[in-house]
Design an enzyme around this catalytic site. Sequence first.
Site, mmCIF file in Angstrom:
data_model
loop_
_atom_site.group_PDB
_atom_site.id
_atom_site.type_symbol
_atom_site.label_atom_id
_atom_site.label_comp_id
_atom_site.label_asym_id
_atom_site.label_seq_id
_atom_site.Cartn_x
_atom_site.Cartn_y
_atom_site.Cartn_z
ATOM 1 C CD GLU A 1 -4.048 -12.515 -0.904
ATOM 2 O OE1 GLU A 1 -4.616 -11.406 -0.769
ATOM 3 O OE2 GLU A 1 -4.051 -13.388 -0.006
ATOM 4 C CG PHE B 1 -12.539 -22.497 5.671
ATOM 5 C CD1 PHE B 1 -13.313 -21.365 5.904
ATOM 6 C CD2 PHE B 1 -11.174 -22.426 5.911
ATOM 7 C CE1 PHE B 1 -12.738 -20.196 6.376
ATOM 8 C CE2 PHE B 1 -10.588 -21.259 6.396
ATOM 9 C CZ PHE B 1 -11.380 -20.140 6.620
ATOM 10 C CD GLN B 2 -9.346 -19.408 3.724
ATOM 11 O OE1 GLN B 2 -8.335 -20.100 3.669
ATOM 12 N NE2 GLN B 2 -9.330 -18.167 4.192
ATOM 13 C CE LYS C 1 -2.993 -27.731 4.339
ATOM 14 N NZ LYS C 1 -3.607 -27.053 5.497
ATOM 15 C CG MET D 1 -9.355 9.806 -17.043
ATOM 16 S SD MET D 1 -8.815 11.061 -18.226
ATOM 17 C CE MET D 1 -7.192 10.440 -18.650
HETATM 18 C C1 LIG Z 1 -9.761 -0.201 -10.059
HETATM 19 C C2 LIG Z 1 -10.312 0.922 -10.848
HETATM 20 N N1 LIG Z 1 -11.467 1.515 -10.442
HETATM 21 C C3 LIG Z 1 -11.972 2.559 -11.153
HETATM 22 C C4 LIG Z 1 -11.346 3.020 -12.272
HETATM 23 C C5 LIG Z 1 -11.926 4.181 -13.069
HETATM 24 N N2 LIG Z 1 -11.032 5.336 -13.046
HETATM 25 C C6 LIG Z 1 -10.184 5.606 -14.063
HETATM 26 S S1 LIG Z 1 -9.235 6.945 -13.777
HETATM 27 C C7 LIG Z 1 -9.951 7.199 -12.271
HETATM 28 C C8 LIG Z 1 -9.536 8.335 -11.394
HETATM 29 C C9 LIG Z 1 -8.113 8.258 -10.989
HETATM 30 O O1 LIG Z 1 -7.860 9.301 -10.098
HETATM 31 P P1 LIG Z 1 -6.397 9.584 -9.560
HETATM 32 O O2 LIG Z 1 -5.737 8.335 -9.191
HETATM 33 O O3 LIG Z 1 -6.475 10.633 -8.505
HETATM 34 O O4 LIG Z 1 -5.645 10.124 -10.831
HETATM 35 P P2 LIG Z 1 -5.853 11.469 -11.689
HETATM 36 O O5 LIG Z 1 -6.773 11.114 -12.813
HETATM 37 O O6 LIG Z 1 -6.415 12.503 -10.802
HETATM 38 O O7 LIG Z 1 -4.491 11.776 -12.176
HETATM 39 C C10 LIG Z 1 -10.942 6.239 -12.032
HETATM 40 C C11 LIG Z 1 -11.784 6.191 -10.820
HETATM 41 C C12 LIG Z 1 -10.143 2.365 -12.656
HETATM 42 N N3 LIG Z 1 -9.469 2.707 -13.741
HETATM 43 N N4 LIG Z 1 -9.652 1.338 -11.923
#
Ligand SMILES: Cc1ncc(C[n+]2csc(CCOP(=O)(O)OP(=O)(O)O)c2C)c(N)n1
Lengths: 564, 164
Positions: free
Chosen positions: A50, A112-113, A162, A477
């Site tokens: 979803e 449920f749900q 529903k 990052m």
């Molecule tokens: C759902 C979610 N969980 C955690 C984060 C925190 N977060 C921001 S950037 C990042 C790393 C992203 O890594 P990647 O997709 O390999 O991209 P890169 O920075 O290496 O280009 C994380 C864990 C987020 N933004 N969104």
Amino acid sequence: MELTGAQIFIESLKKEGVTHLFGYPGGAVLYIYDAIYQQDAIQHILARHEQGAVHAAEGYAKANNKPGVAIVTSGPGATNAVTGIADAYMDSVPLVVFTGQVPRELIGNDAFQEVDTVGITRPCTKHNFLVENIEDLASTIKKAFYIATTGRPGPVVIDIPKDVSNEKTEFVYPETVKMRSYKPSIKGNPRQIKSAVDAMLAARKPIFYTGGGVILSQAADELTELVRRTGFPITQTLMGLGGFPMSDPQSLAMLGMHGTYEANMAMHKSDLVIAIGSRFDDRVTGNVEKFCPDAKIIHVDIDPSSISKNVKVDVPIVGQVKPVLAAILAELDQRDAIFPAGNIENWWKQINEWRKTDCLNFDNPGDVIKPQYVLQKLHEITAGDAYVTSDVGQHQMWAAQYYNFDKPNRWINSGGLGTMGFGLPAAMGVQLAYPESTVACVTGEASIQMCIQELATCKQYKLPIKVVLLNNGYMGMVRQWQEFFYEGRYSMSYFDSLPDFVMLAESFGHVGMMIDQHTDVESALKEAFDRKDDLVFMDFRTDPEENVYPMIPAGGGQSEMILV
Amino acid sequence: MRHVISILLENESGALSRVAGLFSARAYNIESLSVAPTVDPSVSRMTLVTRGDDHIIEQIIKQLNKLVSVVKLQELTPVEHIEREMVLIKAEVNDKTRDHVRMMTDIFKASILSVSPTHFVIEMTGERRKSQEFIDALAPAVVVEIVRSGSQGMSLSDKPLRSN
Ligand SMILES: Cc1ncc(C[n+]2csc(CCOP(=O)(O)OP(=O)(O)O)c2C)c(N)n1
């Protein structure tokens, strides 16, 4: 004629001109799915989660300037959709999301749900409804589309029990909506528009700072005309890129935490900031105490609560960007206003000095693949004309810095919520909106795994998206912040196991490519983009420890940038 | 600064929680809140008392206006207005304190609603400050229970706050 709730759902969507519906079935929405089965005016896109369905609806809406529509079941269907809904809320994306609910007599019984969908989504929707009577269904749908698409756009949730979807009533779709409690203002106050023009004519160090509101209001033409007419420099937020062509000499590119040196310095030293459809987000302002110390601020925004929220504004203009810009242009015409180049000659001289730092320059010796280089080549090979979605992380910032968006609606990313997993499903929505156009999803190896299941959806609907994975092996990052601010303790930001992305793409029925040589980047991209009918998943093995520069550390002032 | 805001909102399920949710989500504080339907049964009227500096109050007003369920609102603090709160007080009385409590009730124009051999239930309506003074003045009788209605406010202007 009497129709069931499920049929009213279909007929109402038709009245709204909906052609695509993103969703996932379940018990509470089975009557609705039965009605979906028995019609073919609206194409239902079956996502694999979803969250993916809602992000796809967002991508569709962001590229298309039409509301995205999604449907999910009660309970886990609704909770899975929440991330997408919250994402749309933060980025003001017009969505109408339908959720199934348990039958009315079971509501409140821990059935449920059952979850309290209206309660859960209240803080992350523009508005939401529980349809308690079949007679209210059509008018609720009408209101939902109206609320989602007018004023500051946003997601609206309609929760349908529903049994309501199976009850019958006379179908009448209201022609118009009037709500005494909801009347968004459109036009700006003429007096403030005059003050804004006065300030612009008097300015010696002006700068436009524009955001996603320009895109949402479809005001790129008006903005471009105004910027050209004034001769002022312009910087755009992450959400606003492409509202004005980034390759234009007046563009100082993006501002903020990973914005350019010249954009942030020009903001810092300016005497007039003209903020248009931007909201002084903390990633833009840095430390608000040190933000634009000498500037008078004009702020055009549809949402009064955005004005003077983070930064005190001198000339507030509440209204939709497009008519407000048109009114400013008309005011200039009426006054025969000219902006003598001499007024801002010194200002441009100063800006051109800042530009000389060439802050986006990067070493590219050719021994490793530099992510920035991949994006520059992506721009070249797609002639800068692709729709580019992205996930969240370094790759997102590099795409914003190096793709150089010249057109609005081409850059589709999750700015406000920063949702990893957004990129691939969003690309599906874009590709469905524009089947003939080139759509690329720039992603990281961590982000792509968050909605990787949508590769199956891409196969089912033959969506020839080009996935550009900048695989640095790290949550880049996170690693960068750990390098800068946690003395290089890389806590949990490295995956000890990664899938073989080529095999993974192939297992979903797509084409996979692995590229680990600098010299192969260009040819690989060419080959991939030549395959018009295939989804091609490109796994670029990039420099593992490259960082995003420039950078203003969180809480730093605009002029306190780390350049390399 | 303390601010009193009158809010007209759609009388529908969930409207109250939209207002309450806004305050908790944005870390604004609510000192008191009272709500009931108006002459027009489709509209409820809320009186909300909050505290904050001018900047926060401006944001609160804007954010409230942004809620789709809010029909209209008026900030009462800057205009001429009256504010009332009703308090019910249960006081323990004995032969030594009973007369004192009755006297204070007279002085403060409160009224005794119920009498038992050991307790009075007293109603007091007035400004918040005054009801507090009254409660303090009941000593040495012991106040064992208090319930406050929260402030109700109305501007003194001839122009009514109406939904249309
Ligand atoms: C759902 C979610 N969980 C955690 C984060 C925190 N977060 C921001 S950037 C990042 C790393 C992203 O890594 P990647 O997709 O390999 O991209 P890169 O920075 O290496 O280009 C994380 C864990 C987020 N933004 N969104």
